[in-house]
Design a protein around this motif. Structure first.
Motif, PDB file in Angstrom:
ATOM      1  N   LYS A  55       1.675 -14.962   7.174  1.00 29.33           N
ATOM      2  CA  LYS A  55       0.747 -15.572   8.119  1.00 29.33           C
ATOM      3  C   LYS A  55       0.590 -14.750   9.403  1.00 29.33           C
ATOM      4  CE  LYS A  55      -0.174 -19.961  10.442  1.00 29.33           C
ATOM      5  NZ  LYS A  55       0.261 -21.348  10.617  1.00 29.33           N
ATOM      6  N   TYR A  56       1.694 -14.285   9.983  1.00 30.19           N
ATOM      7  CA  TYR A  56       1.641 -13.662  11.298  1.00 30.19           C
ATOM      8  C   TYR A  56       1.735 -12.133  11.287  1.00 30.19           C
ATOM      9  CZ  TYR A  56       2.167 -18.402  13.000  1.00 30.19           C
ATOM     10  OH  TYR A  56       1.984 -19.733  13.243  1.00 30.19           O
ATOM     11  N   ALA A  57       2.242 -11.557  10.205  1.00 33.70           N
ATOM     12  CA  ALA A  57       2.399 -10.096  10.176  1.00 33.70           C
ATOM     13  C   ALA A  57       1.492  -9.448   9.143  1.00 33.70           C
ATOM     14  CB  ALA A  57       3.856  -9.741   9.900  1.00 33.70           C
ATOM     15  N   GLY A  58       0.670 -10.219   8.468  1.00 32.41           N
ATOM     16  CA  GLY A  58      -0.281  -9.664   7.518  1.00 32.41           C
ATOM     17  C   GLY A  58       0.335  -9.124   6.239  1.00 32.41           C
ATOM     18  N   VAL A  59       1.500  -9.605   5.880  1.00 34.66           N
ATOM     19  CA  VAL A  59       2.134  -9.152   4.639  1.00 34.66           C
ATOM     20  C   VAL A  59       1.377  -9.755   3.456  1.00 34.66           C
ATOM     21  CG1 VAL A  59       4.241  -9.289   3.243  1.00 34.66           C
ATOM     22  CG2 VAL A  59       4.386  -8.790   5.683  1.00 34.66           C
ATOM     23  N   THR A  60       1.020  -8.899   2.510  1.00 33.83           N
ATOM     24  CA  THR A  60       0.288  -9.370   1.324  1.00 33.83           C
ATOM     25  C   THR A  60       1.174  -9.424   0.084  1.00 33.83           C
ATOM     26  OG1 THR A  60      -0.467  -7.118   0.874  1.00 33.83           O
ATOM     27  CG2 THR A  60      -1.948  -8.542   2.147  1.00 33.83           C
ATOM     28  N   GLU A  61       2.197  -8.560   0.043  1.00 38.15           N
ATOM     29  CA  GLU A  61       3.127  -8.535  -1.088  1.00 38.15           C
ATOM     30  C   GLU A  61       4.550  -8.544  -0.556  1.00 38.15           C
ATOM     31  OE1 GLU A  61       2.450  -5.219  -3.767  1.00 38.15           O
ATOM     32  OE2 GLU A  61       0.335  -5.208  -3.206  1.00 38.15           O
ATOM     33  N   VAL A  62       5.379  -9.406  -1.097  1.00 43.40           N
ATOM     34  CA  VAL A  62       6.786  -9.467  -0.702  1.00 43.40           C
ATOM     35  C   VAL A  62       7.624  -8.914  -1.848  1.00 43.40           C
ATOM     36  CG1 VAL A  62       8.705 -10.995  -0.110  1.00 43.40           C
ATOM     37  CG2 VAL A  62       6.425 -11.443   0.818  1.00 43.40           C
ATOM     38  N   SER A  63       8.426  -7.895  -1.533  1.00 43.13           N
ATOM     39  CA  SER A  63       9.322  -7.312  -2.537  1.00 43.13           C
ATOM     40  C   SER A  63      10.656  -8.041  -2.573  1.00 43.13           C
ATOM     41  CB  SER A  63       9.593  -5.844  -2.232  1.00 43.13           C
ATOM     42  OG  SER A  63       8.401  -5.117  -2.203  1.00 43.13           O
ATOM     43  N   ASP A  64      11.172  -8.345  -1.379  1.00 45.74           N
ATOM     44  CA  ASP A  64      12.489  -8.976  -1.309  1.00 45.74           C
ATOM     45  C   ASP A  64      12.666  -9.610   0.064  1.00 45.74           C
ATOM     46  OD1 ASP A  64      14.989  -9.768  -2.198  1.00 45.74           O
ATOM     47  OD2 ASP A  64      15.604  -7.756  -2.793  1.00 45.74           O
ATOM     48  N   THR A  73      21.036 -15.435  13.230  1.00 45.62           N
ATOM     49  CA  THR A  73      20.672 -15.190  11.837  1.00 45.62           C
ATOM     50  C   THR A  73      19.240 -14.701  11.769  1.00 45.62           C
ATOM     51  OG1 THR A  73      22.211 -16.884  11.082  1.00 45.62           O
ATOM     52  CG2 THR A  73      20.476 -16.238   9.548  1.00 45.62           C
ATOM     53  N   TYR A  74      19.042 -13.638  10.992  1.00 53.17           N
ATOM     54  CA  TYR A  74      17.718 -13.051  10.778  1.00 53.17           C
ATOM     55  C   TYR A  74      17.438 -12.949   9.292  1.00 53.17           C
ATOM     56  CZ  TYR A  74      18.187 -11.483  15.622  1.00 53.17           C
ATOM     57  OH  TYR A  74      18.356 -11.431  16.974  1.00 53.17           O
ATOM     58  N   TYR A  75      16.178 -13.170   8.946  1.00 48.83           N
ATOM     59  CA  TYR A  75      15.702 -12.931   7.579  1.00 48.83           C
ATOM     60  C   TYR A  75      14.752 -11.754   7.647  1.00 48.83           C
ATOM     61  CZ  TYR A  75      17.768 -17.354   6.385  1.00 48.83           C
ATOM     62  OH  TYR A  75      18.670 -18.362   6.187  1.00 48.83           O
ATOM     63  N   THR A  76      14.945 -10.781   6.780  1.00 49.82           N
ATOM     64  CA  THR A  76      14.090  -9.599   6.752  1.00 49.82           C
ATOM     65  C   THR A  76      13.254  -9.635   5.487  1.00 49.82           C
ATOM     66  OG1 THR A  76      15.753  -8.340   7.930  1.00 49.82           O
ATOM     67  CG2 THR A  76      14.040  -7.081   6.803  1.00 49.82           C
ATOM     68  N   VAL A  77      11.944  -9.613   5.675  1.00 48.23           N
ATOM     69  CA  VAL A  77      11.013  -9.604   4.554  1.00 48.23           C
ATOM     70  C   VAL A  77      10.601  -8.157   4.313  1.00 48.23           C
ATOM     71  CG1 VAL A  77       8.784 -10.428   3.707  1.00 48.23           C
ATOM     72  CG2 VAL A  77      10.207 -11.917   5.151  1.00 48.23           C
ATOM     73  N   ASP A  78      10.850  -7.683   3.122  1.00 45.14           N
ATOM     74  CA  ASP A  78      10.481  -6.330   2.706  1.00 45.14           C
ATOM     75  C   ASP A  78       9.180  -6.467   1.934  1.00 45.14           C
ATOM     76  OD1 ASP A  78      10.195  -3.891   1.389  1.00 45.14           O
ATOM     77  OD2 ASP A  78      12.267  -3.813   0.697  1.00 45.14           O
ATOM     78  N   GLY A  79       8.108  -5.831   2.431  1.00 46.28           N
ATOM     79  CA  GLY A  79       6.835  -6.009   1.758  1.00 46.28           C
ATOM     80  C   GLY A  79       5.793  -4.973   2.135  1.00 46.28           C
ATOM     81  N   VAL A  80       4.557  -5.285   1.801  1.00 43.94           N
ATOM     82  CA  VAL A  80       3.415  -4.414   2.058  1.00 43.94           C
ATOM     83  C   VAL A  80       2.389  -5.228   2.840  1.00 43.94           C
ATOM     84  CG1 VAL A  80       1.558  -3.070   0.964  1.00 43.94           C
ATOM     85  CG2 VAL A  80       3.834  -3.129  -0.072  1.00 43.94           C
ATOM     86  N   ASN A  81       1.806  -4.599   3.890  1.00 45.07           N
ATOM     87  CA  ASN A  81       0.818  -5.307   4.695  1.00 45.07           C
ATOM     88  C   ASN A  81      -0.598  -5.054   4.185  1.00 45.07           C
ATOM     89  OD1 ASN A  81       0.119  -2.765   5.649  1.00 45.07           O
ATOM     90  ND2 ASN A  81       1.017  -3.074   7.679  1.00 45.07           N
ATOM     91  N   GLU A  83      -2.856  -3.198   5.258  1.00 50.44           N
ATOM     92  CA  GLU A  83      -3.236  -1.781   5.292  1.00 50.44           C
ATOM     93  C   GLU A  83      -2.496  -0.964   4.228  1.00 50.44           C
ATOM     94  OE1 GLU A  83      -2.192  -3.354   8.346  1.00 50.44           O
ATOM     95  OE2 GLU A  83      -4.282  -3.882   8.668  1.00 50.44           O
ATOM     96  N   LYS A  84      -1.806  -1.648   3.322  1.00 49.14           N
ATOM     97  CA  LYS A  84      -1.048  -1.017   2.233  1.00 49.14           C
ATOM     98  C   LYS A  84       0.137  -0.199   2.742  1.00 49.14           C
ATOM     99  CE  LYS A  84      -3.887  -2.520  -0.928  1.00 49.14           C
ATOM    100  NZ  LYS A  84      -3.628  -3.831  -1.423  1.00 49.14           N
ATOM    101  N   GLN A  85       0.670  -0.579   3.910  1.00 52.57           N
ATOM    102  CA  GLN A  85       1.833   0.095   4.471  1.00 52.57           C
ATOM    103  C   GLN A  85       3.081  -0.715   4.130  1.00 52.57           C
ATOM    104  OE1 GLN A  85       0.466  -0.239   8.502  1.00 52.57           O
ATOM    105  NE2 GLN A  85      -0.066   1.953   8.598  1.00 52.57           N
ATOM    106  N   ALA A  86       4.152   0.001   3.769  1.00 53.20           N
ATOM    107  CA  ALA A  86       5.432  -0.655   3.522  1.00 53.20           C
ATOM    108  C   ALA A  86       6.023  -1.064   4.871  1.00 53.20           C
ATOM    109  CB  ALA A  86       6.368   0.286   2.791  1.00 53.20           C
ATOM    110  N   VAL A  87       6.380  -2.340   4.997  1.00 52.99           N
ATOM    111  CA  VAL A  87       6.905  -2.862   6.262  1.00 52.99           C
ATOM    112  C   VAL A  87       8.130  -3.737   6.026  1.00 52.99           C
ATOM    113  CG1 VAL A  87       4.678  -2.826   7.463  1.00 52.99           C
ATOM    114  CG2 VAL A  87       5.366  -4.871   6.214  1.00 52.99           C
ATOM    115  N   TYR A  88       8.897  -3.875   7.099  1.00 54.70           N
ATOM    116  CA  TYR A  88       9.947  -4.882   7.170  1.00 54.70           C
ATOM    117  C   TYR A  88       9.524  -5.841   8.272  1.00 54.70           C
ATOM    118  CZ  TYR A  88      12.971  -1.544   4.712  1.00 54.70           C
ATOM    119  OH  TYR A  88      13.508  -0.668   3.811  1.00 54.70           O
TER     120      TYR A  88
END
Length: 169
Positions: A55-64, A73-81, A83-88
């Motif tokens: 919703k807020y970071a534009g992630v379209t695909e979540v890998s893990d 406590t932090y949760y890190t979403v590994d995915g692609v935004n 713009e097709k960039q790999a992001v955490y």
């Protein structure tokens, strides 16, 4: 004189077997229920972190989704935004701003794990996740030494500098 042996009715043999099977089934179902109840909060938090990243970071695909606890406590979403960039996307558990990191701007999870394996030679890596350490993104790697002792190493996301080591707990 011939003695006749009385045979037990077949149902008397079946009753203990059926009772044993019922008890085993009840114990297994109780175990599954307890396991499900213990895992559910973490699964909910991971789903919520993924939703916030979308919703807020534009992630379209979540890998893990990984989690760590550095004072918070932090949760890190590994995915692609978009713009097709790999992001955490680092999502604090108890509210706060999301931190979006392009994977190309720092060490990836695999790079961090390779460093730990080559420099520390652990028996087993338990977890590797990004959190916020002293206001900056950092990898936290939890592993067991060859002697089975618990170790933590905090590594700066952008530079790979080791920030903190807690060894042989």
């Amino acid at each position: 004189m011939r003695r006749e042996v009385m045979k037990k009715p077949r149902s008397s043999y079946r009753r203990p077997i059926i009772l044993t099977l019922v008890v085993v089934l009840v114990v297994m179902l109780a175990g599954v229920f307890i396991l499900n109840r213990s895992i559910a909060p973490n699964a909910r938090a991971e789903n919520q972190a993924s939703s916030l990243a979308k919703k807020y970071a534009g992630v379209t695909e979540v890998s893990d989704v990984y989690w760590t606890n550095l004072h918070k406590t932090y949760y890190t979403v590994d995915g692609v935004n978009k713009e097709k960039q790999a992001v955490y996307v680092v999502v604090p558990q108890k509210g706060g701003n999301l931190v979006v990191l392009k994977q190309k701007d720092g060490l990836t999870r695999n790079q961090v794990l390779q460093r730990i394996w080559s420099s520390r030679n652990p028996k087993k890596v338990l977890r590797a996740s990004i959190g916020i350490f002293n206001g900056k993104p950092a990898w936290v790697v939890t592993y067991l030494s060859q002697k089975g002792k618990l170790n933590y190493e905090t590594i700066r996301f952008t530079t790979g500098k080791s920030l903190q080591k807690i060894i042989n707990l």
